[in-house]
Design a protein around this motif. Sequence first.
Motif, mmCIF file in Angstrom:
data_model
loop_
_atom_site.group_PDB
_atom_site.id
_atom_site.type_symbol
_atom_site.label_atom_id
_atom_site.label_comp_id
_atom_site.label_asym_id
_atom_site.label_seq_id
_atom_site.Cartn_x
_atom_site.Cartn_y
_atom_site.Cartn_z
ATOM 1 N N ARG A 1 -31.717 -20.573 9.685
ATOM 2 C CA ARG A 1 -30.885 -21.141 10.870
ATOM 3 C C ARG A 1 -31.431 -22.486 11.723
ATOM 4 O O ARG A 1 -30.675 -23.563 12.042
ATOM 5 N N PHE A 2 -32.795 -22.439 12.097
ATOM 6 C CA PHE A 2 -33.303 -23.662 12.967
ATOM 7 C C PHE A 2 -34.113 -24.557 12.279
ATOM 8 O O PHE A 2 -34.137 -25.547 12.782
ATOM 9 N N VAL A 3 -34.409 -24.357 11.080
ATOM 10 C CA VAL A 3 -35.368 -25.346 10.258
ATOM 11 C C VAL A 3 -34.267 -26.091 9.506
ATOM 12 O O VAL A 3 -34.274 -27.275 9.271
ATOM 13 N N PHE A 4 -33.679 -25.204 8.675
ATOM 14 C CA PHE A 4 -32.606 -25.830 7.675
ATOM 15 C C PHE A 4 -31.339 -25.996 8.025
ATOM 16 O O PHE A 4 -30.489 -26.350 7.330
ATOM 17 N N HIS A 5 -30.958 -25.472 9.301
ATOM 18 C CA HIS A 5 -29.755 -25.687 9.951
ATOM 19 C C HIS A 5 -28.515 -24.888 8.993
ATOM 20 O O HIS A 5 -27.443 -25.524 9.071
ATOM 21 N N LEU A 6 -28.730 -23.903 8.624
ATOM 22 C CA LEU A 6 -27.941 -22.927 7.861
ATOM 23 C C LEU A 6 -26.976 -22.340 8.945
ATOM 24 O O LEU A 6 -27.426 -22.007 9.922
ATOM 25 N N PRO A 7 -25.359 -22.537 9.037
ATOM 26 C CA PRO A 7 -24.712 -21.818 9.959
ATOM 27 C C PRO A 7 -24.818 -20.389 9.881
ATOM 28 O O PRO A 7 -25.009 -19.769 8.784
ATOM 29 N N PHE A 8 -24.837 -19.649 11.115
ATOM 30 C CA PHE A 8 -24.649 -18.358 11.163
ATOM 31 C C PHE A 8 -23.579 -18.113 12.064
ATOM 32 O O PHE A 8 -23.349 -18.030 13.173
ATOM 33 N N ALA A 9 -22.537 -17.499 11.185
ATOM 34 C CA ALA A 9 -21.088 -17.212 11.894
ATOM 35 C C ALA A 9 -20.926 -15.729 12.210
ATOM 36 O O ALA A 9 -19.825 -15.289 12.672
ATOM 37 N N HIS B 1 -25.715 -6.214 -3.894
ATOM 38 C CA HIS B 1 -24.727 -6.149 -2.753
ATOM 39 C C HIS B 1 -25.548 -6.849 -1.638
ATOM 40 O O HIS B 1 -24.401 -7.283 -0.473
ATOM 41 N N PHE B 2 -26.605 -6.919 -1.286
ATOM 42 C CA PHE B 2 -27.409 -7.462 -0.291
ATOM 43 C C PHE B 2 -27.245 -8.888 -0.079
ATOM 44 O O PHE B 2 -27.098 -9.481 0.922
ATOM 45 N N ILE B 3 -27.113 -9.711 -1.194
ATOM 46 C CA ILE B 3 -27.107 -11.230 -1.201
ATOM 47 C C ILE B 3 -25.602 -11.528 -0.900
ATOM 48 O O ILE B 3 -25.365 -12.250 -0.180
ATOM 49 N N VAL B 4 -24.649 -10.729 -1.501
ATOM 50 C CA VAL B 4 -23.282 -10.737 -0.936
ATOM 51 C C VAL B 4 -22.919 -10.562 0.704
ATOM 52 O O VAL B 4 -22.472 -11.299 1.246
ATOM 53 N N LEU B 5 -23.691 -9.613 1.132
ATOM 54 C CA LEU B 5 -23.656 -9.312 2.326
ATOM 55 C C LEU B 5 -24.357 -10.536 3.166
ATOM 56 O O LEU B 5 -23.534 -10.697 4.159
ATOM 57 N N LEU B 6 -25.380 -10.998 2.980
ATOM 58 C CA LEU B 6 -26.327 -11.994 3.672
ATOM 59 C C LEU B 6 -25.204 -13.348 3.673
ATOM 60 O O LEU B 6 -25.084 -13.861 4.593
ATOM 61 N N LYS B 7 -24.750 -13.614 2.545
ATOM 62 C CA LYS B 7 -23.850 -15.043 2.384
ATOM 63 C C LYS B 7 -22.729 -14.564 3.353
ATOM 64 O O LYS B 7 -21.944 -15.433 4.081
ATOM 65 N N GLY B 8 -21.986 -13.345 3.308
ATOM 66 C CA GLY B 8 -20.744 -13.067 4.245
ATOM 67 C C GLY B 8 -21.179 -13.194 5.486
ATOM 68 O O GLY B 8 -20.325 -13.726 6.712
ATOM 69 N N PHE C 1 -23.688 -14.986 6.992
ATOM 70 C CA PHE C 1 -24.142 -16.226 7.555
ATOM 71 C C PHE C 1 -22.897 -17.338 7.356
ATOM 72 O O PHE C 1 -22.763 -18.034 8.312
ATOM 73 N N LEU C 2 -22.268 -17.129 6.398
ATOM 74 C CA LEU C 2 -21.085 -18.184 6.080
ATOM 75 C C LEU C 2 -19.766 -17.839 6.508
ATOM 76 O O LEU C 2 -18.950 -18.713 6.895
ATOM 77 N N LYS C 3 -19.529 -16.768 6.128
ATOM 78 C CA LYS C 3 -18.019 -16.227 6.374
ATOM 79 C C LYS C 3 -17.636 -15.447 7.553
ATOM 80 O O LYS C 3 -16.750 -15.147 7.931
ATOM 81 N N GLY C 4 -18.804 -15.143 8.432
ATOM 82 C CA GLY C 4 -18.834 -14.315 9.533
ATOM 83 C C GLY C 4 -18.218 -12.882 9.296
ATOM 84 O O GLY C 4 -17.332 -12.619 10.190
ATOM 85 N N PHE C 5 -18.666 -12.361 8.706
ATOM 86 C CA PHE C 5 -18.366 -10.848 8.250
ATOM 87 C C PHE C 5 -18.348 -10.114 9.693
ATOM 88 O O PHE C 5 -19.467 -10.189 10.424
#
Length: 366
Positions: A240-248, A321-328, A330-334
């Motif tokens: 989040r803070f070094v590579f600036h990946l959005p956290f939705a 399942h965990f990888i899909v959850l993490l992407k959701g 971070f990126l999709k705002g699950f």
Amino acid sequence: MLIRLWWLIRKELQALMGNTQGRFLLIMPVLLQTALFPFAATLEVTGNTLAIYNQDGGAQSRELLERLTHMPAFTTIIPVQGEAGMTEAITGQQALLGLIIPGDFSRRLARGEPAKVQLIIDGRRSNGGQVAAGYISQVIARWQNEEGNAGKAPPTLAVRNLYNPNVEFHWHILPALVAIITTTGCLIVTALSVAREREEGTFDQLLVSPLTAGWIMAGKAVPGILVAVGQGCIVALAARFVFHLPFAGSLSLLLAGMVCYGLALAGIGLFISSFCSTQQQAFLGVFSFTVPAVILSGYISPVENMPQVFQWLAAIDPLTHFIVLLKGVFLKGFDWSAAWPLLWPLLAIAGVTLSLALAMFRRHIA
């Protein structure tokens, strides 16, 4: 009983972090992998060399070469003479791809006839070669479309990438990296803890203590879950803070997902440890599980492209399942309703693996 459990958990944490070497081994691999993975584990193709054998020399071939020289995938264009020169460039790995333009290329295009070019890919680097070949195909298709629709209004195609508008590869790598690092840390801690007790001769003493098998398992599982959550948080904060990946998404949902995944991993680690007498055997067991789990998770290739049998195996792989959850998250705002179809398989896997590990523990008591 809870006080005894707390003392067992405390003993495990002291064994892990009671010295500088233990703390170093828990933290430094996480920092190194977080620093290296986003840059090294990438499918982007840039800075390669393209070999050109141009037999034409006409205006159309020069136009095509001009377009190819502006591609970021190729920083170097080397001209070669003859097919022997092309073979030498590919065989000697001087170039990733080779493009052969026939002598009638410009004339055929001027007459409105189809003209072909030949693209040669180094099969030893098939993944990067296929990606780079896709770039070249897009350039040629775009150029042919412009030439074929001169004087007309060509159709336009607007492309929008949901959840990753700039197609940043770091956005794909970093959520998966949270899962992979968490997997390694939790499995090693849980699997090696029981094996360490056996090597030191204290496991039998633990079994005859007032703690039941279930409480002993809990005391071994909780430190692994804490390590998993701690390492996962370090990578998530760096993303989040070094590579600036959005956290939705929600922080509470992220932590809940880490705990559920940690439970599943703890069950697998304890189940592996039930078959191992030494820490070396436990480490090999963790390695034997981790590599197939990463391959089946969809991180390297889509699960849908696998044979049906491997898709069934992927369904019982907690990493899938965990990888899909993490992407959701971070990126999709699950939210919780969207995440539940991914959380309950983790809990189900945890229930099965912890039950099997408990059954093996009870065999030692009986």
